[in-house]
Design a protein around this motif. Sequence first.
Motif, PDB file in Angstrom:
ATOM      1  N   PHE A 181     -25.238  14.424   9.618  1.00  0.00           N
ATOM      2  CA  PHE A 181     -24.756  13.106   9.960  1.00  0.00           C
ATOM      3  C   PHE A 181     -23.202  13.092  10.059  1.00  0.00           C
ATOM      4  O   PHE A 181     -22.511  12.599  10.931  1.00  0.00           O
ATOM      5  CB  PHE A 181     -25.058  12.022   8.842  1.00  0.00           C
ATOM      6  CG  PHE A 181     -24.490  10.859   9.084  1.00  0.00           C
ATOM      7  CD1 PHE A 181     -25.103   9.895   9.854  1.00  0.00           C
ATOM      8  CD2 PHE A 181     -23.482  10.286   8.251  1.00  0.00           C
ATOM      9  CE1 PHE A 181     -24.574   8.504   9.976  1.00  0.00           C
ATOM     10  CE2 PHE A 181     -22.739   9.110   8.610  1.00  0.00           C
ATOM     11  CZ  PHE A 181     -23.406   8.216   9.338  1.00  0.00           C
ATOM     12  N   HIS A 185     -18.548  13.651  12.703  1.00  0.00           N
ATOM     13  CA  HIS A 185     -17.194  12.522  12.459  1.00  0.00           C
ATOM     14  C   HIS A 185     -15.977  13.325  11.572  1.00  0.00           C
ATOM     15  O   HIS A 185     -15.379  12.562  11.168  1.00  0.00           O
ATOM     16  CB  HIS A 185     -17.754  11.566  11.911  1.00  0.00           C
ATOM     17  CG  HIS A 185     -19.057  10.632  12.330  1.00  0.00           C
ATOM     18  ND1 HIS A 185     -19.043  10.015  13.485  1.00  0.00           N
ATOM     19  CD2 HIS A 185     -20.111  11.039  12.207  1.00  0.00           C
ATOM     20  CE1 HIS A 185     -19.934   9.720  14.070  1.00  0.00           C
ATOM     21  NE2 HIS A 185     -21.154   9.973  13.250  1.00  0.00           N
ATOM     22  N   ARG A 213     -15.294   4.914   4.203  1.00  0.00           N
ATOM     23  CA  ARG A 213     -16.572   3.924   3.826  1.00  0.00           C
ATOM     24  C   ARG A 213     -17.265   3.334   5.065  1.00  0.00           C
ATOM     25  O   ARG A 213     -18.707   3.441   4.988  1.00  0.00           O
ATOM     26  CB  ARG A 213     -15.894   2.803   3.100  1.00  0.00           C
ATOM     27  CG  ARG A 213     -15.716   3.080   1.651  1.00  0.00           C
ATOM     28  CD  ARG A 213     -15.561   1.926   0.652  1.00  0.00           C
ATOM     29  NE  ARG A 213     -16.468   1.491  -0.022  1.00  0.00           N
ATOM     30  CZ  ARG A 213     -17.018   2.103  -1.126  1.00  0.00           C
ATOM     31  NH1 ARG A 213     -16.432   3.158  -1.140  1.00  0.00           N
ATOM     32  NH2 ARG A 213     -18.077   1.397  -1.761  1.00  0.00           N
ATOM     33  N   SER A 214     -16.447   3.050   5.957  1.00  0.00           N
ATOM     34  CA  SER A 214     -17.129   2.345   7.331  1.00  0.00           C
ATOM     35  C   SER A 214     -18.108   3.404   7.944  1.00  0.00           C
ATOM     36  O   SER A 214     -19.122   3.157   8.344  1.00  0.00           O
ATOM     37  CB  SER A 214     -16.347   1.320   8.055  1.00  0.00           C
ATOM     38  OG  SER A 214     -15.370   2.100   8.612  1.00  0.00           O
ATOM     39  N   THR A 216     -19.488   6.024   6.550  1.00  0.00           N
ATOM     40  CA  THR A 216     -20.688   6.599   5.726  1.00  0.00           C
ATOM     41  C   THR A 216     -21.495   5.217   5.333  1.00  0.00           C
ATOM     42  O   THR A 216     -22.691   5.486   4.764  1.00  0.00           O
ATOM     43  CB  THR A 216     -20.145   7.238   4.406  1.00  0.00           C
ATOM     44  OG1 THR A 216     -19.265   6.326   3.596  1.00  0.00           O
ATOM     45  CG2 THR A 216     -19.697   8.533   4.565  1.00  0.00           C
ATOM     46  N   ASP A 217     -21.341   3.896   6.229  1.00  0.00           N
ATOM     47  CA  ASP A 217     -22.071   3.089   5.739  1.00  0.00           C
ATOM     48  C   ASP A 217     -23.516   3.199   6.315  1.00  0.00           C
ATOM     49  O   ASP A 217     -24.636   2.980   5.602  1.00  0.00           O
ATOM     50  CB  ASP A 217     -21.478   1.901   6.746  1.00  0.00           C
ATOM     51  CG  ASP A 217     -20.560   0.778   5.764  1.00  0.00           C
ATOM     52  OD1 ASP A 217     -20.984   0.790   4.656  1.00  0.00           O
ATOM     53  OD2 ASP A 217     -20.197  -0.180   6.164  1.00  0.00           O
ATOM     54  N   LYS A 218     -23.580   3.978   7.448  1.00  0.00           N
ATOM     55  CA  LYS A 218     -24.911   4.247   8.111  1.00  0.00           C
ATOM     56  C   LYS A 218     -25.234   5.881   7.722  1.00  0.00           C
ATOM     57  O   LYS A 218     -26.440   6.293   8.281  1.00  0.00           O
ATOM     58  CB  LYS A 218     -24.577   4.374   9.623  1.00  0.00           C
ATOM     59  CG  LYS A 218     -24.464   2.773   9.820  1.00  0.00           C
ATOM     60  CD  LYS A 218     -24.786   2.633  11.462  1.00  0.00           C
ATOM     61  CE  LYS A 218     -24.478   1.211  11.762  1.00  0.00           C
ATOM     62  NZ  LYS A 218     -23.066   0.676  11.778  1.00  0.00           N
ATOM     63  N   ALA A 219     -24.810   6.283   6.599  1.00  0.00           N
ATOM     64  CA  ALA A 219     -25.248   7.676   6.321  1.00  0.00           C
ATOM     65  C   ALA A 219     -26.640   7.506   5.623  1.00  0.00           C
ATOM     66  O   ALA A 219     -27.061   6.469   5.122  1.00  0.00           O
ATOM     67  CB  ALA A 219     -24.156   8.204   5.280  1.00  0.00           C
ATOM     68  N   PRO A 220     -27.623   8.490   5.940  1.00  0.00           N
ATOM     69  CA  PRO A 220     -28.660   8.719   5.120  1.00  0.00           C
ATOM     70  C   PRO A 220     -28.652   8.341   3.617  1.00  0.00           C
ATOM     71  O   PRO A 220     -27.623   8.858   2.798  1.00  0.00           O
ATOM     72  CB  PRO A 220     -29.411  10.009   5.476  1.00  0.00           C
ATOM     73  CG  PRO A 220     -28.155  10.844   5.955  1.00  0.00           C
ATOM     74  CD  PRO A 220     -27.062   9.647   6.512  1.00  0.00           C
ATOM     75  N   ASP A 224     -34.095   7.839   0.048  1.00  0.00           N
ATOM     76  CA  ASP A 224     -35.153   7.828   1.038  1.00  0.00           C
ATOM     77  C   ASP A 224     -35.451   9.263   0.976  1.00  0.00           C
ATOM     78  O   ASP A 224     -36.469   9.671   1.818  1.00  0.00           O
ATOM     79  CB  ASP A 224     -34.458   7.478   2.242  1.00  0.00           C
ATOM     80  CG  ASP A 224     -34.118   5.923   2.255  1.00  0.00           C
ATOM     81  OD1 ASP A 224     -34.895   5.298   1.506  1.00  0.00           O
ATOM     82  OD2 ASP A 224     -33.284   5.628   2.925  1.00  0.00           O
ATOM     83  N   HIS A 252     -26.488   2.904  -3.107  1.00  0.00           N
ATOM     84  CA  HIS A 252     -26.759   4.209  -2.461  1.00  0.00           C
ATOM     85  C   HIS A 252     -25.340   5.058  -2.604  1.00  0.00           C
ATOM     86  O   HIS A 252     -25.495   6.274  -2.638  1.00  0.00           O
ATOM     87  CB  HIS A 252     -27.069   3.993  -1.015  1.00  0.00           C
ATOM     88  CG  HIS A 252     -28.131   3.391  -0.556  1.00  0.00           C
ATOM     89  ND1 HIS A 252     -29.330   3.650  -1.298  1.00  0.00           N
ATOM     90  CD2 HIS A 252     -28.397   2.179   0.091  1.00  0.00           C
ATOM     91  CE1 HIS A 252     -30.362   2.742  -0.688  1.00  0.00           C
ATOM     92  NE2 HIS A 252     -29.705   1.976   0.091  1.00  0.00           N
ATOM     93  N   ARG A 253     -24.121   4.533  -2.886  1.00  0.00           N
ATOM     94  CA  ARG A 253     -23.171   4.893  -2.902  1.00  0.00           C
ATOM     95  C   ARG A 253     -22.663   5.799  -4.378  1.00  0.00           C
ATOM     96  O   ARG A 253     -21.724   6.559  -4.416  1.00  0.00           O
ATOM     97  CB  ARG A 253     -21.901   4.322  -2.488  1.00  0.00           C
ATOM     98  CG  ARG A 253     -21.883   3.923  -1.097  1.00  0.00           C
ATOM     99  CD  ARG A 253     -20.352   3.327  -0.760  1.00  0.00           C
ATOM    100  NE  ARG A 253     -20.537   2.861   0.589  1.00  0.00           N
ATOM    101  CZ  ARG A 253     -20.182   3.405   1.556  1.00  0.00           C
ATOM    102  NH1 ARG A 253     -19.602   4.708   1.357  1.00  0.00           N
ATOM    103  NH2 ARG A 253     -20.084   2.986   2.905  1.00  0.00           N
TER     104      ARG A 253
END
Length: 425
Positions: A181, A185, A213-214, A216-220, A224, A252-253
């Motif tokens: 992921f 980037h 931060r923004s 990794t907002d959508k990082a897996p 999960d 999650h962080r």
Amino acid sequence: MIRSIKGIKDILPSHSPKWQTLESRAHELARRFGFMEIRIPIFEQTELFSRSIGGATDIVEKEMYTFPDRDGTSLTLRPEGTAGVVRAFLEHSLANQFASRKLYYIGPMFRHERPQAGRFRQFQQFGVEAFGTEDPLMDVEIITLLWQYFSLLGLQDLTLHINSIGTLNDRHEYLGHLRDFLLPHLDKLCGNCRRRIDTNPLRILDCKVPHCRSLTDKAPALIDHLSPPSASHFREVLQNLALLKIPYTIDHRLVRGLDYYSMTTFEVTSPALGAQNTIGAGGRYDGLVEMLGGPPTPAVGFAIGLDRVSLVLPENAISPPSPLVFVAGFGEAGQEAGVKLLQEIRNAGITADTDYRASTLKNLLRSADRLSASITIILGDTETKKGTAILRDMVTKKQEEIPISKVIQTLTYWINPPSPSQQNS
Ligand code: HAM
């Protein structure tokens, strides 16, 4: 004038009641939960910390106070308590010595961080560590103790953040997804994160730089990708927290800055603090005991930053000091009788003081006021001759002359008057 070191502070007498409250509540509560106190050394061999906390962590890379001993051995001021407790647990075979295997400690830790509000280079932790069970109920017990400590002190609006970082295998599997992921980037990440992609990619999730931060907002999310046993462990922790009505937020962080963690990780934050708002944190570290040469031994614990708690402690949580009796002996005979009486009062368990620099009644009463005495015992030559003493209530200014032999009894009555029900019986 020689001054204290940057980031290291004195706790002055005006603040010690606060600290005594923080510490006595910690002892009280830890014992109530069946934990026994352990006092570990302030410094240890450097290797203990570098191996436990991890070579690629901020603490080991740049925050440890490390120095050579006279024989060249590298020593380090403890940056945290868990590593030392595990070392002592193994060195003294504590697993075989007492059944509960639950330990707690209170004491100073040292990290060379950039000082700011709530961040010091010497700070005080109250920590607990429970060894020998992987039952999720032990995670819950540890979190309950943490939560109750804050409740007992009257801290408000706290948030319990919780996550699971799974086992080493779970993380290995997850890191593949995270790298896939992040790699496209890479050039947009901060320098620290670019370095971390090889050394400690999980920490990229808790980078504070806004564009990292923004990104990794959508990082897996790690939860999960947990194996079924790890997922079920985490579920049980959450179910039991709900059962005990301890509110939590899954975060999650939350990956923690020390490498020894596995499975459950948690932190408690207070909105009343600025950037350094984590007042306590911890988690499982099922692999650490084995990594330091012991048998496989699951473990879980937390540490609370007492300096940060002291910043948000409500005034009414601080235990009031015991009332002070001031002995004002003046004149030759009065002073002598005063010295004797002061000792008797203290022997009776009552807090008492005098001022050896004051010799007149006026000055003695002024000192009594300055020390906020509740009661003053006036003892001049006249009273001494009669075998009496005058008790003066410093608030109401009410005075009573009584035989000197009755002073202790009367003081006890004034300080702790019997309740109406006791008087009637
Ligand atoms: P930690 O997150 O490094 O964990 O520290 C725990 C707490 O100590 C923090 O949440 C914070 O309140 C306080 N603290 C840390 N650094 C500072 C500082 N520079 N100034 C003031 N307060 C600070 C540990 O230390 C782990 N040993 C916790 C643990 C125990 N995990 C399992 N068992």
